[in-house]
Design an enzyme around this catalytic site. Structure first.
Site, PDB file in Angstrom:
ATOM      1  N   ASP A  57       3.464  22.990  26.353  1.00 50.56           N
ATOM      2  CA  ASP A  57       3.480  24.151  25.451  1.00 50.56           C
ATOM      3  C   ASP A  57       4.128  23.767  24.123  1.00 50.56           C
ATOM      4  O   ASP A  57       3.665  24.148  23.051  1.00 50.56           O
ATOM      5  CB  ASP A  57       4.277  25.326  26.053  1.00 50.56           C
ATOM      6  CG  ASP A  57       3.388  26.312  26.808  1.00 50.56           C
ATOM      7  OD1 ASP A  57       2.392  25.862  27.402  1.00 50.56           O
ATOM      8  OD2 ASP A  57       3.703  27.518  26.812  1.00 50.56           O
ATOM      9  N   ASP A 114       4.759  21.321  32.242  1.00 45.73           N
ATOM     10  CA  ASP A 114       4.412  22.687  31.851  1.00 45.73           C
ATOM     11  C   ASP A 114       5.111  23.038  30.544  1.00 45.73           C
ATOM     12  O   ASP A 114       4.502  23.517  29.582  1.00 45.73           O
ATOM     13  CB  ASP A 114       4.851  23.643  32.983  1.00 45.73           C
ATOM     14  CG  ASP A 114       4.394  25.076  32.745  1.00 45.73           C
ATOM     15  OD1 ASP A 114       3.458  25.282  31.960  1.00 45.73           O
ATOM     16  OD2 ASP A 114       4.988  25.980  33.373  1.00 45.73           O
ATOM     17  N   ASP A 119      15.459  16.532  28.298  1.00 48.42           N
ATOM     18  CA  ASP A 119      16.100  17.265  27.190  1.00 48.42           C
ATOM     19  C   ASP A 119      15.945  16.492  25.888  1.00 48.42           C
ATOM     20  O   ASP A 119      15.611  17.052  24.834  1.00 48.42           O
ATOM     21  CB  ASP A 119      17.581  17.581  27.500  1.00 48.42           C
ATOM     22  CG  ASP A 119      18.362  16.393  28.040  1.00 48.42           C
ATOM     23  OD1 ASP A 119      17.747  15.352  28.366  1.00 48.42           O
ATOM     24  OD2 ASP A 119      19.601  16.497  28.135  1.00 48.42           O
ATOM     25  N   LYS A 169      14.674  13.621  34.642  1.00 50.43           N
ATOM     26  CA  LYS A 169      16.080  14.026  34.448  1.00 50.43           C
ATOM     27  C   LYS A 169      16.891  13.239  35.477  1.00 50.43           C
ATOM     28  O   LYS A 169      17.610  13.801  36.317  1.00 50.43           O
ATOM     29  CB  LYS A 169      16.202  15.554  34.620  1.00 50.43           C
ATOM     30  CG  LYS A 169      17.553  16.134  34.286  1.00 50.43           C
ATOM     31  CD  LYS A 169      17.896  16.120  32.796  1.00 50.43           C
ATOM     32  CE  LYS A 169      19.328  16.602  32.593  1.00 50.43           C
ATOM     33  NZ  LYS A 169      19.769  16.503  31.184  1.00 50.43           N
ATOM     34  N   TYR A 203       7.117  24.015  41.682  1.00 50.21           N
ATOM     35  CA  TYR A 203       6.164  25.125  41.727  1.00 50.21           C
ATOM     36  C   TYR A 203       5.571  25.305  43.116  1.00 50.21           C
ATOM     37  O   TYR A 203       4.959  26.325  43.415  1.00 50.21           O
ATOM     38  CB  TYR A 203       5.043  24.932  40.696  1.00 50.21           C
ATOM     39  CG  TYR A 203       5.505  25.079  39.250  1.00 50.21           C
ATOM     40  CD1 TYR A 203       6.847  25.244  38.945  1.00 50.21           C
ATOM     41  CD2 TYR A 203       4.612  25.063  38.202  1.00 50.21           C
ATOM     42  CE1 TYR A 203       7.281  25.371  37.641  1.00 50.21           C
ATOM     43  CE2 TYR A 203       5.029  25.199  36.884  1.00 50.21           C
ATOM     44  CZ  TYR A 203       6.370  25.336  36.600  1.00 50.21           C
ATOM     45  OH  TYR A 203       6.791  25.464  35.303  1.00 50.21           O
TER      46      TYR A 203
END
Ligand code: IPM
Ligand code: MG
Length: 354
Positions: free
Chosen positions: A249, A245, A221, A189, A140
Site C-alpha cells: 500500500d 500487505d 520499520d 523483523k 492472517y
C-alpha cells in the site's frame, strides 16, 4: 482461456466491465478465445448464500485457467463475525487456490510523476519495484482467538511460518530477481520475531541456489522509512503476508495512486488469481469515478502469467500508457491541464488503443 470472474462489491463490477472491454479487443487481435464465467464472492455472496466464498465458486475457480477479481467488502458486512466477512472469502480463495506468491509491481508511469506523493528529485527517472508478498501463511492465517484475562478480554493472533512456506515464496522472488536487476531484498523483523529469524535463515539458504543474485535484508520499520526516503534502492522485495500487505500500500502511493497497482497471485501451476490491490471503495461505487487501470494492468499480468502471452500483455500495458500520454485521467490522478474522464471512458480509451 477459461476465466472465472468475480466482480464482487463496491466498485468491483464497474472496473471488471472495463476488463471485459480490454479482453474483447485482445481476444480479437491475438486470436484468443476468452470464455468467462461470473461467480459470487464477498458481500454479494453473503447476501445471496450466507457465505463469503460459496463452495461452487471455489470449484469453478479451480477448474479455470485464471481468476479475475474486482474487489470485495463494504460497510454493510462489517459487523459480521470475522469468518463470515467478505475479507474472509478473499483469504479463503487465496488459500483454496494455493496461490502463495503475490506479485505486486509498483511502477511509476513517467506521465504520472507529479501525481506521486514524493518529490521529483527523489523519483529520479522512475520507479519499478516488485513486491513479492507471501500470501497464504503467517498471521492472517494463524491461530487466533479471545479469552478472559485479569484485565478484561484478551485477543491474540499468531504469526507462524514453516520452512516450506518461506522457501517456496523465496524461490519465486529469486527467479524474478534473476530476470531483473539480480538484486533481492528480504524484509523481516528478525531483531524481534522468531518467525522472522527463521524467515531470514531460510532465505539465506535458498540464496545458495542463486549465486548470481545478490541478497540483502532489511527490518520492516527501516524498509517503511527507506521506501519514502529513497525508493530507487529497491528492485525486488520478498516479505511475509502482513509486511507485504502494508508495504505494498505504501509503495502504491509512490506511483501516484492506489488505483494504479495490479497484482498476480501464483502457486505451483499456471492458474493464477489477478486483482487490483485496492479495495471496493464503497464511497465512490456506482459513480463512474473509479480508476480502472489497476484492474486493466491485472489483466495484463493474467495474460502474461497464466496465458504465457508476453505480446498481448505488452499491448495492454502500452495501451494504458497511450491513454495517459493523451492526457486522460480519472479523478484520483487528475492534474491541471489533463482531461478528466470517468471509469467507462477511461476503459474505452485504453481498449481502443489495443
Ligand atoms: C489486500 C487487502 C486484503 C489483504 C484484505 C482486504 C483482506 O488489503 O489484498 O492487500 O489484507 O490481503
Ligand atoms: Mg492490503
Amino acid at each position: 482461456m477459461k476465466i472465472a470472474v468475480i466482480p464482487g462489491d463496491g466498485i468491483g463490477p464497474e472496473i471488471i466491465r472495463q476488463a471485459y472491454k480490454l479482453l474483447d479487443r485482445v481476444g480479437a487481435k491475438y486470436n484468443i478465445d476468452f470464455e468467462y464465467q461470473e461467480v459470487l464472492m464477498g458481500g454479494v455472496a453473503i447476501d445471496k448464500t450466507g457465505l463469503p466464498l460459496p463452495e461452487e465458486t471455489l470449484d469453478i475457480c479451480k477448474k479455470s485457467d485464471a481468476v479475475l477479481l474486482g474487489a470485495v467488502g463494504g460497510e454493510k458486512w462489517e459487523s459480521l463475525p470475522g469468518h463470515l466477512r467478505p475479507e474472509a472469502g478473499l483469504l479463503a480463495i487465496r488459500k483454496g487456490l494455493g496461490v502463495f506468491a503475490n506479485l505486486r509491481p509498483a511502477i511509476l508511469f513517467k506521465q504520472l510523476k507529479s501525481a506521486s506523493s514524493l518529490k521529483e528529485d527523489v523519483l529520479g527517472d522512475g520507479l519499478d519495484i516488485m513486491v513479492v508478498r507471501e500470501l497464504t501463511g503467517g498471521i492472517y492465517f494463524g491461530d487466533r482467538g479471545r479469552r478472559q484475562g485479569k484485565n478484561g478480554q484478551e485477543a491474540w493472533d499468531t504469526e507462524a511460518y514453516s520452512e516450506m512456506e518461506i522457501e517456496r515464496v523465496a524461490r519465486v522472488a529469486f527467479d524474478i530477481a534473476r530476470k531483473r536487476s539480480k538484486r533481492l531484498m528480504s524484509i523481516d523483523k528478525a531483531n524481534v520475531l522468531e518467525s522472522s529469524r527463521l524467515w531470514r535463515e531460510v532465505v539465506i539458504r535458498v540464496a545458495q541456489d542463486y549465486p548470481d543474485v545478490s541478497l540483502s535484508h532489511m527490518y520492516v520499520d527501516n524498509a517503511a522509512m527507506q521506501l519514502v526516503r529513497n525508493p530507487r534502492q529497491f528492485d525486488v522485495i520478498v516479505t511475509s503476508n502482513i509486511f507485504g500487505d502494508i508495504l505494498s500500500d505504501e509503495a502504491s502511493m509512490l506511483t501516484g495512486s492506489l488505483g494504479m497497482l495490479p497484482s498476480a497471485s501464483l502457486g505451483q501451476g499456471s492458474l493464477g488469481l489477478y486483482e487490483p490491490i485496492h479495495g471496493s471503495a464503497p464511497d465512490i461505487a456506482g459513480q463512474d469515478k473509479a480508476n480502472p487501470i489497476a484492474t486493466i494492468m491485472s489483466v495484463a499480468m493474467m495474460v502474461r502469467y497464466s496465458l504465457g502471452s508476453q505480446e498481448a500483455a505488452r499491448a495492454i500495458e502500452l495501451a494504458v500508457e497511450a491513454a495517459l500520454d493523451e492526457g486522460y485521467r480519472t479523478q484520483d490522478i487528475m492534474e491541471p491541464g489533463m482531461t478528466l474522464v470517468g471509469t467507462e471512458e477511461m476503459g474505452d480509451k485504453i481498449a481502443s488503443r489495443i
